[in-house]
Write a protein that holds these residues in place. Sequence first.
Motif, PDB file in Angstrom:
ATOM      1  N   SER A 194      44.035  33.418  28.616  1.00 49.84           N
ATOM      2  CA  SER A 194      44.762  34.332  27.342  1.00 49.84           C
ATOM      3  C   SER A 194      44.734  33.170  26.069  1.00 49.84           C
ATOM      4  O   SER A 194      44.534  34.294  24.703  1.00 49.84           O
ATOM      5  CB  SER A 194      45.876  34.332  27.710  1.00 49.84           C
ATOM      6  N   ASP A 195      44.459  31.971  25.630  1.00 50.50           N
ATOM      7  CA  ASP A 195      43.988  31.540  24.301  1.00 50.50           C
ATOM      8  C   ASP A 195      43.452  31.281  23.906  1.00 50.50           C
ATOM      9  O   ASP A 195      42.617  31.623  22.712  1.00 50.50           O
ATOM     10  CB  ASP A 195      44.601  30.076  24.446  1.00 50.50           C
ATOM     11  N   ILE A 242      52.882  42.757  30.323  1.00 51.91           N
ATOM     12  CA  ILE A 242      51.993  41.308  30.122  1.00 51.91           C
ATOM     13  C   ILE A 242      52.509  40.581  31.114  1.00 51.91           C
ATOM     14  O   ILE A 242      53.663  40.035  30.884  1.00 51.91           O
ATOM     15  CB  ILE A 242      51.395  41.158  29.511  1.00 51.91           C
ATOM     16  N   GLU A 269      50.644  34.743  31.545  1.00 48.82           N
ATOM     17  CA  GLU A 269      49.024  34.571  30.706  1.00 48.82           C
ATOM     18  C   GLU A 269      48.471  33.135  31.632  1.00 48.82           C
ATOM     19  O   GLU A 269      49.106  32.335  31.850  1.00 48.82           O
ATOM     20  CB  GLU A 269      49.127  34.636  29.546  1.00 48.82           C
ATOM     21  N   ARG A 272      46.454  42.529  23.985  1.00 39.99           N
ATOM     22  CA  ARG A 272      47.578  42.570  24.273  1.00 39.99           C
ATOM     23  C   ARG A 272      48.415  43.591  23.384  1.00 39.99           C
ATOM     24  O   ARG A 272      48.965  44.694  23.339  1.00 39.99           O
ATOM     25  CB  ARG A 272      48.880  40.956  23.053  1.00 39.99           C
ATOM     26  N   GLU A 311      40.827  40.200  30.615  1.00 42.97           N
ATOM     27  CA  GLU A 311      40.639  38.309  29.591  1.00 42.97           C
ATOM     28  C   GLU A 311      40.511  39.326  28.004  1.00 42.97           C
ATOM     29  O   GLU A 311      40.390  40.203  27.845  1.00 42.97           O
ATOM     30  CB  GLU A 311      39.463  37.636  29.746  1.00 42.97           C
ATOM     31  N   PRO A 312      40.988  38.446  27.002  1.00 49.97           N
ATOM     32  CA  PRO A 312      41.622  38.581  25.845  1.00 49.97           C
ATOM     33  C   PRO A 312      40.400  39.245  24.619  1.00 49.97           C
ATOM     34  O   PRO A 312      39.795  38.179  23.565  1.00 49.97           O
ATOM     35  CB  PRO A 312      42.484  37.887  24.438  1.00 49.97           C
ATOM     36  N   ILE A 346      46.938  38.273  31.563  1.00 51.93           N
ATOM     37  CA  ILE A 346      45.992  37.935  30.415  1.00 51.93           C
ATOM     38  C   ILE A 346      45.667  36.312  31.148  1.00 51.93           C
ATOM     39  O   ILE A 346      45.385  35.505  31.502  1.00 51.93           O
ATOM     40  CB  ILE A 346      46.186  37.790  29.427  1.00 51.93           C
ATOM     41  N   ASN A 347      43.750  36.341  31.546  1.00 52.00           N
ATOM     42  CA  ASN A 347      43.392  35.053  31.451  1.00 52.00           C
ATOM     43  C   ASN A 347      42.512  34.933  30.875  1.00 52.00           C
ATOM     44  O   ASN A 347      42.525  35.244  29.704  1.00 52.00           O
ATOM     45  CB  ASN A 347      42.297  35.388  33.376  1.00 52.00           C
ATOM     46  N   ASP A 352      43.671  39.871  19.777  1.00 48.58           N
ATOM     47  CA  ASP A 352      44.999  39.638  20.064  1.00 48.58           C
ATOM     48  C   ASP A 352      44.319  41.154  20.728  1.00 48.58           C
ATOM     49  O   ASP A 352      46.022  41.834  20.672  1.00 48.58           O
ATOM     50  CB  ASP A 352      45.884  39.873  19.158  1.00 48.58           C
TER      51      ASP A 352
END
Length: 285
Positions: free
Chosen positions: A217-218, A235, A238, A225, A187-188, A214-215, A222
């Motif tokens: 993802s929002d 990747i 997402e 990434r 996760e980001p 990427i779970n 960044d």
Amino acid sequence: MIISIASGKGGTGKTTVATNLAVSLGSGVKILDCDVEEPNVHLFIQPVIEGVNTITTPVPEVDMEKCTLCGKCGEICQFKAIVVIGETVLPFHELCHSCGGCMEVCPEGAISEVGRELGVIEFGHRNGLQFVHGRLRVGEAMSPPLIRRVREYAQPGELAIIDAPPGTSCPVIASMKGADFVLLVTEPTPFGLHDLKLAVGAVKILGIPCGLVINRSDIGDDRVREYANSEGLPILMEIPFDRKIAESYSKGEMLVEKWPEWKEKFKDLFHRMEEIVADRKSGGS
Ligand code: SF4
Ligand code: SF4
């Protein structure tokens, strides 16, 4: 093809990805839950259980009638799992790694093997999808031998999806070793990035191609990434944060069954992994 789905830390959605991928690919696929301390794939797959096997590991038992207290067993044991104390020899079964060294070196043939229960393996199916998981015995600390036994259910020529335990220690390595591809779910967030770096380090040592999902993802930033780009990590998918997905997960519902459009996305994910593996086998980068 064996795909191991791992994550540096827990709670990233690893099991969501493993179960939805397996159900999307359907009949003929095997899903192996190697998170033997806390298996939860069955909560989503809800398999019909066909059988249960008790798994043991060999540990030493000493016949003091034959023992001459020479001390050779204690000298060879790297884990202090067998010790000569005064007039007796004490095996500590919880520390034993079942290497067999003490039995091999005992000049009197005083050491024999007995089985220590590690846990159970349960297997079954659901709509043609084969299911296997291990459950570590409560209080048992040695999970890799049980994980290796679950792994044996992945036969050559089959498509097997492995849900690995979280982290980067021995149980995770036992779940990833020998896989054709490792899919890392992250996760980001700063924590996600930190643990992802550790997981990528372990996968690189094993020399297995890997990619990311990427779970949520929002959320976050960044940096995951940017790290993926700098390391050349593809990747592959997402999954945005969605309250409906989270609620559905908490009820044990499958994403691909509730929202069928996700089935194609998971199939695409599989095909991308297949391409990377084929490319690697043909000598590509
Ligand atoms: S089997 Fe290996 S690990 Fe276990 S007590 Fe003997 S030497 Fe030590
Ligand atoms: S190696 Fe065999 S004989 Fe020597 S102390 Fe150990 S059990 Fe006894």
